[in-house]
Design an enzyme around this catalytic site. Sequence first.
Site, PDB file in Angstrom:
ATOM      1  N   PHE A 146     -15.484   4.069   7.429  1.00  8.16           N
ATOM      2  CA  PHE A 146     -14.003   4.306   7.152  1.00  8.16           C
ATOM      3  C   PHE A 146     -13.867   4.203   5.526  1.00  8.16           C
ATOM      4  CE2 PHE A 146     -14.330  -0.356   8.257  1.00  8.16           C
ATOM      5  CZ  PHE A 146     -14.009  -0.908   7.077  1.00  8.16           C
ATOM      6  N   THR A 173      -5.312  -6.734  11.127  1.00  2.24           N
ATOM      7  CA  THR A 173      -5.525  -5.415  10.438  1.00  2.24           C
ATOM      8  C   THR A 173      -5.174  -4.184  11.084  1.00  2.24           C
ATOM      9  OG1 THR A 173      -7.766  -6.439   9.550  1.00  2.24           O
ATOM     10  CG2 THR A 173      -7.601  -4.281   9.417  1.00  2.24           C
ATOM     11  N   ARG A 183       2.651  -5.815   9.136  1.00  2.00           N
ATOM     12  CA  ARG A 183       1.876  -4.907   9.918  1.00  2.00           C
ATOM     13  C   ARG A 183       2.429  -4.439  10.935  1.00  2.00           C
ATOM     14  NH1 ARG A 183      -4.074  -6.830   7.869  1.00  2.00           N
ATOM     15  NH2 ARG A 183      -4.402  -5.464   5.822  1.00  2.00           N
ATOM     16  N   HIS A 237      -2.369  -5.347   1.705  1.00  2.00           N
ATOM     17  CA  HIS A 237      -3.709  -6.057   1.584  1.00  2.00           C
ATOM     18  C   HIS A 237      -3.506  -7.306   1.248  1.00  2.00           C
ATOM     19  CE1 HIS A 237      -7.762  -6.848   0.071  1.00  2.00           C
ATOM     20  NE2 HIS A 237      -7.009  -7.537  -0.785  1.00  2.00           N
ATOM     21  N   ARG A 243      -2.017 -13.807   4.828  1.00  2.00           N
ATOM     22  CA  ARG A 243      -2.717 -13.121   5.872  1.00  2.00           C
ATOM     23  C   ARG A 243      -1.705 -13.280   7.442  1.00  2.00           C
ATOM     24  NH1 ARG A 243      -7.157 -10.124   4.863  1.00  2.00           N
ATOM     25  NH2 ARG A 243      -7.407  -9.898   6.926  1.00  2.00           N
ATOM     26  N   LYS A 278       0.926  -1.124   0.061  1.00  2.00           N
ATOM     27  CA  LYS A 278       0.031   0.078   0.006  1.00  2.00           C
ATOM     28  C   LYS A 278       0.787   1.550   0.255  1.00  2.00           C
ATOM     29  CE  LYS A 278      -3.888  -2.237   2.215  1.00  2.00           C
ATOM     30  NZ  LYS A 278      -4.723  -2.066   3.411  1.00  2.00           N
ATOM     31  N   ASN A 291      -1.955   0.474   7.000  1.00  2.00           N
ATOM     32  CA  ASN A 291      -1.505  -0.908   7.409  1.00  2.00           C
ATOM     33  C   ASN A 291      -0.756  -1.610   6.325  1.00  2.00           C
ATOM     34  OD1 ASN A 291      -3.569  -1.560   5.946  1.00  2.00           O
ATOM     35  ND2 ASN A 291      -4.711  -2.425   7.614  1.00  2.00           N
TER      36      ASN A 291
HETATM   37  P1  DAT Z   1      -7.954  -6.549   6.002  1.00  2.00           P
HETATM   38  O1  DAT Z   1      -7.134  -5.521   5.244  1.00  2.00           O
HETATM   39  O2  DAT Z   1      -6.967  -6.914   7.229  1.00  2.00           O
HETATM   40  O3  DAT Z   1      -8.625  -7.581   5.269  1.00  2.00           O
HETATM   41  P2  DAT Z   1     -10.670  -5.318   6.229  1.00  2.00           P
HETATM   42  O4  DAT Z   1     -10.836  -6.022   4.881  1.00  2.00           O
HETATM   43  O5  DAT Z   1     -11.561  -5.621   7.318  1.00  2.00           O
HETATM   44  O6  DAT Z   1      -9.243  -5.701   6.817  1.00  2.00           O
HETATM   45  O7  DAT Z   1     -10.804  -3.869   5.797  1.00  2.00           O
HETATM   46  C1  DAT Z   1     -10.031  -3.287   4.655  1.00  2.00           C
HETATM   47  C2  DAT Z   1      -9.136  -2.245   5.083  1.00  2.00           C
HETATM   48  O8  DAT Z   1      -9.900  -1.349   5.520  1.00  2.00           O
HETATM   49  C3  DAT Z   1      -8.128  -2.463   6.327  1.00  2.00           C
HETATM   50  O9  DAT Z   1      -6.929  -3.056   5.578  1.00  2.00           O
HETATM   51  C4  DAT Z   1      -7.979  -0.947   6.662  1.00  2.00           C
HETATM   52  C5  DAT Z   1      -9.269  -0.207   6.527  1.00  2.00           C
HETATM   53  N1  DAT Z   1     -10.128  -0.398   7.724  1.00  2.00           N
HETATM   54  C6  DAT Z   1     -10.581  -1.561   8.251  1.00  2.00           C
HETATM   55  N2  DAT Z   1     -11.348  -1.337   9.386  1.00  2.00           N
HETATM   56  C7  DAT Z   1     -11.012  -0.060   9.665  1.00  2.00           C
HETATM   57  C8  DAT Z   1     -11.376   0.908  10.819  1.00  2.00           C
HETATM   58  N3  DAT Z   1     -12.244   0.468  11.797  1.00  2.00           N
HETATM   59  N4  DAT Z   1     -10.931   2.231  10.705  1.00  2.00           N
HETATM   60  C9  DAT Z   1     -10.255   2.588   9.469  1.00  2.00           C
HETATM   61  N5  DAT Z   1      -9.881   1.760   8.609  1.00  2.00           N
HETATM   62  C10 DAT Z   1     -10.247   0.350   8.414  1.00  2.00           C
HETATM   63 MG    MG Z   2      -9.940  -7.381   3.803  1.00  2.00          MG
END
Ligand code: DAT
Ligand code: MG
Length: 137
Positions: free
Chosen positions: A59, A93, A104, A117, A87, A11, A114
């Site tokens: 978000f 996350t 991360r 992806h 993962r 990212k 973070n």
């Molecule tokens: P991941 O990237 O671990 O699969 P996710 O699919 O739940 O997580 O969310 C996608 C992205 O969105 C994540 O990498 C960062 C952002 N994100 C998720 N939850 C968030 C939150 N509570 N506040 C801000 N950004 C968030």
């Molecule tokens: Mg995801």
Amino acid sequence: MSIERTFAIIKPDAIAGGHTGEIIKIIELNGFSIVRMEKKSLTRQEAESFYGVHKGKPFFLELVHYITSGPVVVMALERENAIQEWRNLMGATDPIKATVGSLRKMFGKHIGSNVTHGSDASETAAQELKFFFSDLK
Ligand code: DAT
Ligand code: MG
């Protein structure tokens, strides 16, 4: 377990921080082979479509803004159990909750910034790989 492929992104914060090479090195040291890799800037439309599953979440706008804030590196990664292993290597996350040694934890600043992806299941891996690498068999 079998050889499978997953979709990964390095990212904008990791690219801007100069960590691209280090992250690629860690990916290879962990037994992934890089099947495809491209550095590119996502359009707003691409970002909204890619993250469509998060549309409506609080978000979402921040997420689209962030992922389009600079270039990313998109990759197709292959190894045994690639989806879960990637993962695991990424970590949780929220970088604060990510395990020591995960990407991360090493490079992440906060949940909205973070580092990487990774697809979360075989269906999403197939979808995401097709979205960015339509020629991939
Ligand atoms: P991941 O990237 O671990 O699969 P996710 O699919 O739940 O997580 O969310 C996608 C992205 O969105 C994540 O990498 C960062 C952002 N994100 C998720 N939850 C968030 C939150 N509570 N506040 C801000 N950004 C968030
Ligand atoms: Mg995801």
